[in-house]
Design a protein around this motif. Structure first.
Motif, mmCIF file in Angstrom:
data_model
loop_
_atom_site.group_PDB
_atom_site.id
_atom_site.type_symbol
_atom_site.label_atom_id
_atom_site.label_comp_id
_atom_site.label_asym_id
_atom_site.label_seq_id
_atom_site.Cartn_x
_atom_site.Cartn_y
_atom_site.Cartn_z
ATOM 1 N N TYR A 27 0.806 -1.222 0.000
ATOM 2 C CA TYR A 27 0.000 0.000 0.000
ATOM 3 C C TYR A 27 0.842 1.277 0.000
ATOM 4 N N GLY A 28 2.139 1.132 0.209
ATOM 5 C CA GLY A 28 3.008 2.304 0.162
ATOM 6 C C GLY A 28 3.425 2.653 -1.253
ATOM 7 N N ASN A 29 3.200 1.735 -2.181
ATOM 8 C CA ASN A 29 3.562 1.956 -3.580
ATOM 9 C C ASN A 29 2.375 1.576 -4.460
ATOM 10 N N PRO A 30 1.642 2.562 -4.983
ATOM 11 C CA PRO A 30 0.449 2.278 -5.808
ATOM 12 C C PRO A 30 0.746 1.352 -6.979
ATOM 13 N N PHE A 31 1.963 1.410 -7.522
ATOM 14 C CA PHE A 31 2.316 0.580 -8.667
ATOM 15 C C PHE A 31 2.243 -0.902 -8.310
ATOM 16 N N VAL A 32 2.701 -1.247 -7.108
ATOM 17 C CA VAL A 32 2.671 -2.644 -6.664
ATOM 18 C C VAL A 32 1.229 -3.145 -6.577
ATOM 19 N N LEU A 33 0.353 -2.333 -6.007
ATOM 20 C CA LEU A 33 -1.054 -2.728 -5.866
ATOM 21 C C LEU A 33 -1.723 -2.871 -7.230
ATOM 22 N N ILE A 34 -1.387 -1.976 -8.157
ATOM 23 C CA ILE A 34 -1.954 -2.039 -9.510
ATOM 24 C C ILE A 34 -1.506 -3.318 -10.216
ATOM 25 N N VAL A 35 -0.223 -3.665 -10.078
ATOM 26 C CA VAL A 35 0.305 -4.880 -10.700
ATOM 27 C C VAL A 35 -0.400 -6.114 -10.133
ATOM 28 N N ILE A 36 -0.552 -6.166 -8.811
ATOM 29 C CA ILE A 36 -1.222 -7.301 -8.168
ATOM 30 C C ILE A 36 -2.660 -7.421 -8.670
ATOM 31 N N ALA A 37 -3.369 -6.280 -8.737
ATOM 32 C CA ALA A 37 -4.762 -6.284 -9.197
ATOM 33 C C ALA A 37 -4.861 -6.739 -10.653
ATOM 34 N N CYS A 38 -3.933 -6.290 -11.500
ATOM 35 C CA CYS A 38 -3.955 -6.680 -12.915
ATOM 36 C C CYS A 38 -3.681 -8.175 -13.081
ATOM 37 N N VAL A 39 -2.718 -8.692 -12.328
ATOM 38 C CA VAL A 39 -2.414 -10.126 -12.382
ATOM 39 C C VAL A 39 -3.612 -10.931 -11.879
ATOM 40 N N GLN A 40 -4.255 -10.421 -10.842
ATOM 41 C CA GLN A 40 -5.431 -11.086 -10.277
ATOM 42 C C GLN A 40 -6.542 -11.204 -11.323
ATOM 43 N N VAL A 41 -6.824 -10.109 -12.021
ATOM 44 C CA VAL A 41 -7.856 -10.123 -13.066
ATOM 45 C C VAL A 41 -7.457 -11.061 -14.202
ATOM 46 N N PHE A 42 -6.180 -11.019 -14.598
ATOM 47 C CA PHE A 42 -5.697 -11.871 -15.684
ATOM 48 C C PHE A 42 -5.859 -13.348 -15.343
ATOM 49 N N VAL A 43 -5.500 -13.732 -14.127
ATOM 50 C CA VAL A 43 -5.612 -15.136 -13.709
ATOM 51 C C VAL A 43 -7.074 -15.576 -13.700
#
Length: 233
Positions: free
Chosen positions: A50-66
């Motif tokens: 949560y300290g780096n928005p980019f990390v959360l965005i990447v996790i969310a994108c991978v989650q949707v992709f899976v």
């Protein structure tokens, strides 16, 4: 390996398929809860996510992709690949859900979970037992889902607590209906594949069904959490 006599019998095959669905659903929810709680207890992980928005965005994108890949390709995946993809998705969901332990009290989370479990169980049992053809619900349910998304986006811009409560209540009703529809669809898949269903196909269909019901349960839980957390957190 499933007994071939089970796969040849319609009712026995349906019972076996539903057991597989609920087993993987329980496993997915268990993984999500464990990962979510574990991340919430780690200051280092919380800062990283949560300290780096980019990390959360990447996790969310991978989650949707899976999730999309699993829903579209599960039947063509290997049995192990489908299982691994589902558990990875459950794990990623746990990571993104870790914030609820920071935003809501344990009392609200517990109350929402128990209520969601009761609502979900009732809807799923009805969906598996009803002789009524609920396939016609699909059009209205997905229209409702589209409306829910639009209303949520509007409320993000022009937030009002009243609209938020209405959205949350409608979300619970909508995903309860989707639980009935998805469970009924699982039973229909059993009839569609028939006696030609292999043990591997039964497992993969169980994963597909578990993913659908997992998403229904998670959404019921989240909307109930918003309702129960309004005055307590």
């Amino acid at each position: 390996m499933k007994d071939s006599s089970i796969l040849q019998n319609v009712q026995a095959r349906e019972s076996s398929l539903l057991r597989s669905v609920y087993m993987w659903l329980f496993a997915g929810l268990l993984v999500t809860a464990a990962v979510s709680y574990g991340v919430s207890m780690s200051t280092t992980l919380l800062r990283l996510i949560y300290g780096n928005p980019f990390v959360l965005i990447v996790i969310a994108c991978v989650q949707v992709f899976v999730a999309v890949s699993l829903g579209a390709r599960a039947e063509r995946m290997s049995e192990g690949g489908a299982i691994a993809s589902f558990l990875v998705y459950a794990c990623l969901t746990g990571v993104t859900f870790s914030s609820i332990f920071l935003l809501f009290s344990e009392a609200s989370i517990t109350k929402a979970f128990i209520s969601a479990a009761a609502v979900f169980l009732g809807a799923s049992v009805y969906g598996s037992l009803t002789k009524k053809d609920v396939r016609s619900w699909g059009r209205f349910l997905f229209m409702g889902l589209f409306g829910l998304i639009i209303a949520t986006l509007i409320n993000l811009i022009f937030y009002t607590s009243t609209l938020d409560l209405i959205i949350s209540a409608f979300g619970v009703v909508l995903f309860t209906g989707l639980t009935v529809w998805d469970t009924n669809k699982i039973c229909a898949m059993n009839r569609q594949f028939g006696a030609d269903m292999t043990s591997s196909e039964l497992t993969k269909l169980g994963i597909i069904g578990a993913l659908d019901l997992y998403l229904d349960f998670i959404n019921i839980f989240l909307y109930l959490l918003r309702i129960f957390g309004r005055n307590n957190d």
